[in-house]
Design a protein around this motif. Structure first.
Motif, short mmCIF file in Angstrom:
data_model
loop_
_atom_site.label_atom_id
_atom_site.label_comp_id
_atom_site.label_asym_id
_atom_site.label_seq_id
_atom_site.Cartn_x
_atom_site.Cartn_y
_atom_site.Cartn_z
N ARG A 43 -54.39 -34.69 79.55
CA ARG A 43 -54.55 -33.26 79.31
C ARG A 43 -55.02 -33.06 77.87
O ARG A 43 -54.49 -33.69 76.95
CB ARG A 43 -53.21 -32.56 79.52
CG ARG A 43 -53.29 -31.05 79.41
CD ARG A 43 -51.95 -30.41 79.75
NE ARG A 43 -50.85 -30.91 78.94
CZ ARG A 43 -50.58 -30.52 77.70
NH1 ARG A 43 -51.35 -29.64 77.10
NH2 ARG A 43 -49.55 -31.02 77.04
N LEU A 44 -56.00 -32.19 77.71
CA LEU A 44 -56.53 -31.92 76.37
C LEU A 44 -55.48 -31.17 75.54
O LEU A 44 -54.94 -30.15 75.98
CB LEU A 44 -57.80 -31.06 76.48
CG LEU A 44 -58.53 -30.79 75.18
CD1 LEU A 44 -59.30 -32.03 74.72
CD2 LEU A 44 -59.50 -29.61 75.34
N GLU A 45 -55.19 -31.67 74.33
CA GLU A 45 -54.30 -30.94 73.42
C GLU A 45 -55.10 -29.85 72.71
O GLU A 45 -56.26 -30.06 72.36
CB GLU A 45 -53.75 -31.90 72.35
CG GLU A 45 -52.79 -32.93 72.90
CD GLU A 45 -52.30 -33.90 71.83
OE1 GLU A 45 -52.92 -33.99 70.74
OE2 GLU A 45 -51.29 -34.57 72.09
N LEU A 46 -54.48 -28.73 72.48
CA LEU A 46 -55.15 -27.65 71.73
C LEU A 46 -54.48 -27.48 70.38
O LEU A 46 -53.24 -27.49 70.29
CB LEU A 46 -55.09 -26.33 72.51
CG LEU A 46 -55.87 -26.29 73.82
CD1 LEU A 46 -55.80 -24.89 74.42
CD2 LEU A 46 -57.33 -26.70 73.62
N LEU A 47 -55.29 -27.30 69.36
CA LEU A 47 -54.78 -27.11 68.01
C LEU A 47 -55.36 -25.81 67.45
O LEU A 47 -56.48 -25.81 66.90
CB LEU A 47 -55.17 -28.28 67.10
CG LEU A 47 -54.68 -29.68 67.46
CD1 LEU A 47 -55.62 -30.37 68.43
CD2 LEU A 47 -54.53 -30.53 66.20
N PRO A 48 -54.67 -24.69 67.60
CA PRO A 48 -55.15 -23.47 66.94
C PRO A 48 -55.17 -23.68 65.43
O PRO A 48 -54.29 -24.35 64.88
CB PRO A 48 -54.14 -22.40 67.36
CG PRO A 48 -52.95 -23.14 67.86
CD PRO A 48 -53.41 -24.48 68.32
N ALA A 49 -56.20 -23.09 64.80
CA ALA A 49 -56.43 -23.35 63.37
C ALA A 49 -55.95 -22.18 62.51
O ALA A 49 -56.13 -21.01 62.87
CB ALA A 49 -57.92 -23.58 63.13
N VAL A 50 -55.36 -22.54 61.38
CA VAL A 50 -55.11 -21.54 60.33
C VAL A 50 -55.73 -22.13 59.06
O VAL A 50 -55.22 -23.08 58.48
CB VAL A 50 -53.61 -21.25 60.13
CG1 VAL A 50 -53.41 -20.31 58.95
CG2 VAL A 50 -53.01 -20.64 61.39
N ASP A 51 -56.89 -21.59 58.68
CA ASP A 51 -57.58 -22.02 57.46
C ASP A 51 -57.23 -21.02 56.36
O ASP A 51 -57.41 -19.82 56.54
CB ASP A 51 -59.10 -21.99 57.66
CG ASP A 51 -59.60 -23.02 58.67
OD1 ASP A 51 -58.82 -23.44 59.53
OD2 ASP A 51 -60.78 -23.38 58.59
N VAL A 52 -56.75 -21.52 55.22
CA VAL A 52 -56.24 -20.62 54.18
C VAL A 52 -57.17 -20.64 52.96
O VAL A 52 -57.47 -21.70 52.41
CB VAL A 52 -54.81 -21.03 53.75
CG1 VAL A 52 -54.26 -20.02 52.74
CG2 VAL A 52 -53.89 -21.13 54.96
N ARG A 53 -57.63 -19.45 52.58
CA ARG A 53 -58.44 -19.29 51.37
C ARG A 53 -57.85 -18.14 50.57
O ARG A 53 -57.66 -17.04 51.11
CB ARG A 53 -59.90 -18.98 51.74
CG ARG A 53 -60.83 -18.90 50.53
CD ARG A 53 -61.64 -20.16 50.42
NE ARG A 53 -62.02 -20.52 49.07
CZ ARG A 53 -63.25 -20.55 48.61
NH1 ARG A 53 -64.24 -20.21 49.38
NH2 ARG A 53 -63.50 -20.94 47.36
N ASP A 54 -57.54 -18.41 49.32
CA ASP A 54 -57.03 -17.36 48.44
C ASP A 54 -55.85 -16.63 49.07
O ASP A 54 -55.76 -15.41 49.01
CB ASP A 54 -58.17 -16.39 48.11
CG ASP A 54 -57.92 -15.67 46.79
OD1 ASP A 54 -57.02 -16.08 46.04
OD2 ASP A 54 -58.63 -14.68 46.54
N GLY A 55 -54.99 -17.39 49.74
CA GLY A 55 -53.76 -16.83 50.29
C GLY A 55 -53.90 -16.15 51.64
O GLY A 55 -52.93 -15.67 52.19
N GLN A 56 -55.11 -16.11 52.17
CA GLN A 56 -55.36 -15.41 53.44
C GLN A 56 -55.81 -16.39 54.52
O GLN A 56 -56.50 -17.37 54.23
CB GLN A 56 -56.48 -14.37 53.26
CG GLN A 56 -56.14 -13.25 52.32
CD GLN A 56 -55.09 -12.32 52.89
OE1 GLN A 56 -55.29 -11.68 53.93
NE2 GLN A 56 -53.92 -12.28 52.25
#
Ligand SMILES: O=C(O)c1ccccc1NCC(=O)[C@H](O)[C@H](O)COP(=O)(O)O
Length: 242
Positions: A4-17
């Motif tokens: 089964r394909l694993e999913l990795l939702p992304a949180v990319d952080v720039r300048d605190g956001q």
């Protein structure tokens, strides 16, 4: 390896956001608010993994280290940490967050001896990000050429690298669909698991990536499509469950 394909939702952080960039280009940010709230939302929606990126550390425009550590520590799910991990200090800081694994990018291109040592010491806790334009690797926040994809892959394989995160920069943040040919080509050259990153726009894209699990694709990172509400994470998890 699971089928089964694993999913990795992304949180990319720039300048605190929490942001998403287009082609990883600095200045192309769309902001999506508080990174912790975004990460907790993906966790509540059933994520097994979080892909957490310190973009300032990747670009060399500072870092969001304290905030990234706060997010990683707040997660009950597995965390993959990326961005600016290039020496012992940044590696130790990343591992101290309790993340499950770190992604090395620039270091794999510029400090091969250090990366070989880190791979030998930390095994499964280390992945290498292969971020490409065509078949040319890019480092320093994807701003500088860093050698040939397949030569580097062969070297890292020989050093025992556990897995690769493969990004087609031309697709990243564009919602234009993943580069399936690139994923197939990388899988054909290594027996290590591959995590696909960049360009996912639809549930059909995820199903197409999932069809490559038998070839060696283990997971898919999803950023823009979730923030743009092209589909929900629940729908995505359901789409790859079968
Ligand atoms: O991961 C990095 O180190 C990095 C460095 C410089 C620019 C971007 C970087 N990462 C971007 C990502 O990992 C994205 O979250 C991921 O590729 C998702 O892409 P998409 O689904 O197309 O939004």
């Amino acid at each position: 390896m699971s089928n089964r394909l694993e999913l990795l939702p992304a949180v990319d952080v720039r300048d605190g956001q929490a942001v998403r960039l287009v082609h990883g280009e600095s200045g192309s940010e769309t902001s999506y608010g508080d990174p912790l709230e975004a990460a907790l939302a993906w966790q509540r929606a059933g994520a097994e993994w979080l892909h957490l990126v310190d973009l300032d550390a990747a670009f060399g425009t500072g870092d969001n280290r304290a905030q990234i550590a706060e997010v990683a520590r707040a997660m009950d799910v597995k965390v993959e940490l990326s961005g600016g991990i290039r020496d012992d200090a940044s590696l130790q800081a990343a591992l101290a967050t309790g993340c499950r694994r770190v992604n090395l990018g620039t270091a794999a291109l510029e400090s091969p001896e250090w990366v070989a040592k880190v791979i030998a010491e930390h095994g499964e806790a280390v992945a290498v990000g292969l971020d490409v334009r065509g078949t040319t690797l890019r480092g320093r926040g994807w701003t500088r050429d860093g050698g040939d994809l397949y030569e580097t892959l062969a070297r890292l394989d020989a050093e025992g690298c556990a897995r690769y995160v493969v990004t087609d920069i031309a697709k990243d943040g564009t919602l234009k669909g993943p580069n399936l040919e690139l994923l197939r080509n990388v899988c054909a050259r290594t027996d290590r698991p591959v995590v696909a990153s960049g360009g996912v726009s639809s549930l059909d894209d995820l199903r197409a990536i999932a069809s490559l699990v038998p070839e060696g694709v283990e997971g898919a990172i999803v950023g823009k499509a979730l923030y743009a509400k092209a589909f929900t994470l629940e729908e995505a998890l359901e789409a790859v469950a079968r």
